[in-house]
Write an enzyme that holds these catalytic residues in place. Sequence first.
Site, mmCIF file in Angstrom:
data_model
loop_
_atom_site.group_PDB
_atom_site.id
_atom_site.type_symbol
_atom_site.label_atom_id
_atom_site.label_comp_id
_atom_site.label_asym_id
_atom_site.label_seq_id
_atom_site.Cartn_x
_atom_site.Cartn_y
_atom_site.Cartn_z
ATOM 1 N N LYS A 103 123.761 -13.970 21.069
ATOM 2 C CA LYS A 103 124.765 -13.920 21.625
ATOM 3 C C LYS A 103 124.608 -13.795 23.002
ATOM 4 O O LYS A 103 123.875 -13.277 24.196
ATOM 5 C CB LYS A 103 125.568 -12.683 20.677
ATOM 6 C CG LYS A 103 126.368 -11.956 21.800
ATOM 7 C CD LYS A 103 127.045 -10.833 20.881
ATOM 8 C CE LYS A 103 126.277 -9.375 21.055
ATOM 9 N NZ LYS A 103 126.007 -8.997 22.474
ATOM 10 N N GLU A 172 134.908 -6.549 23.088
ATOM 11 C CA GLU A 172 134.861 -4.651 22.871
ATOM 12 C C GLU A 172 135.382 -4.787 23.407
ATOM 13 O O GLU A 172 136.133 -4.706 24.052
ATOM 14 C CB GLU A 172 132.503 -5.054 23.282
ATOM 15 C CG GLU A 172 132.552 -3.118 23.103
ATOM 16 C CD GLU A 172 131.531 -3.241 24.112
ATOM 17 O OE1 GLU A 172 130.540 -4.331 23.904
ATOM 18 O OE2 GLU A 172 130.730 -2.074 23.850
HETATM 19 O O1 KIV Z 1 123.869 -4.812 22.963
HETATM 20 C C1 KIV Z 1 124.737 -4.842 21.734
HETATM 21 O O2 KIV Z 1 124.141 -3.543 20.150
HETATM 22 C C2 KIV Z 1 125.610 -5.524 21.602
HETATM 23 C C3 KIV Z 1 126.806 -4.670 20.273
HETATM 24 C C4 KIV Z 1 127.515 -3.384 20.463
HETATM 25 C C5 KIV Z 1 127.963 -5.701 20.188
HETATM 26 O O3 KIV Z 1 126.396 -5.951 22.222
#
Ligand code: KIV
Length: 265
Positions: A103, A172
């Site tokens: 991600k 988010e």
């Molecule tokens: O770092 C994380 O836990 C996240 C989530 C809150 C989406 O990016």
Amino acid sequence: MKAAGEKIVMVTAYDFAMARLMDAAGADMVLVGDSLGMVVQGQPDTLRVTLDEMAYHGRCVARGLTRAHLTIDMPFMSYQVSPAQALENAGRLVQEGMAQAVKLEGGARSAAAIRACVEAGIPVVGHVGLTPQSVHALGGFKVQGRGDAAAERVVADALAVQEAGAFCIVLEMVPAELAARLQTLLSIPTVGIGAGVDCDGQVLVCNDLLGFDAAFKPRFVKRYAELAPTIDAAARAYVADVKAGSFPAAEHSVDPGGRLYSSGK
Ligand code: KIV
């Protein structure tokens, strides 16, 4: 799942034990979030988390999963320099962290990095709205996309992420109406956190949903347990028992047959 209207459940985990519990509970996606900088390492933000740390926690989590999909966050400065840097580091998270996807935060500005990973066969989850790695540029952990111009910027970012090849996107802290619009506009699934009811899925930090920190209770978190007082009571009882000499008792001792466990091992 988006096409079928089945909600996607994503949750963070940072170690084997939590991953195993979340996997058994039916989570679809487990995320090793760089939120570990805050909830595991006790830092004020996510900016100091390293790629080695993400890979280490990824390996721990991977060992606890039997069916859930594993995504690992690319930490700050592991993909911002160039698409080549992003690809090299995403590859490390796949090889060393057992990631099935990575991600990356950011919309248009991260599109080239996302594309480089996807073209090399590494699935990518995008992340727009409040992007915690930009906390200083955003002036704090604040709701994003409020007002027409800001909303259009989030929409353009989400479209850029989709166009670059991401298979899923985290929204988010954006207004619920904006998230609803994106859920319809995008063909890839939207996974929300503080983004209302209309996303294709939801994500929460495991420590938050389990109530590890009694003082942290933002509006977007639903507490499914209050573990901080439970753990506090258990820890105090243990301390008191050892101080009083009431633990261990006879049944906790190795028996003459040398057995350590009640299972007989
Ligand atoms: O770092 C994380 O836990 C996240 C989530 C809150 C989406 O990016």
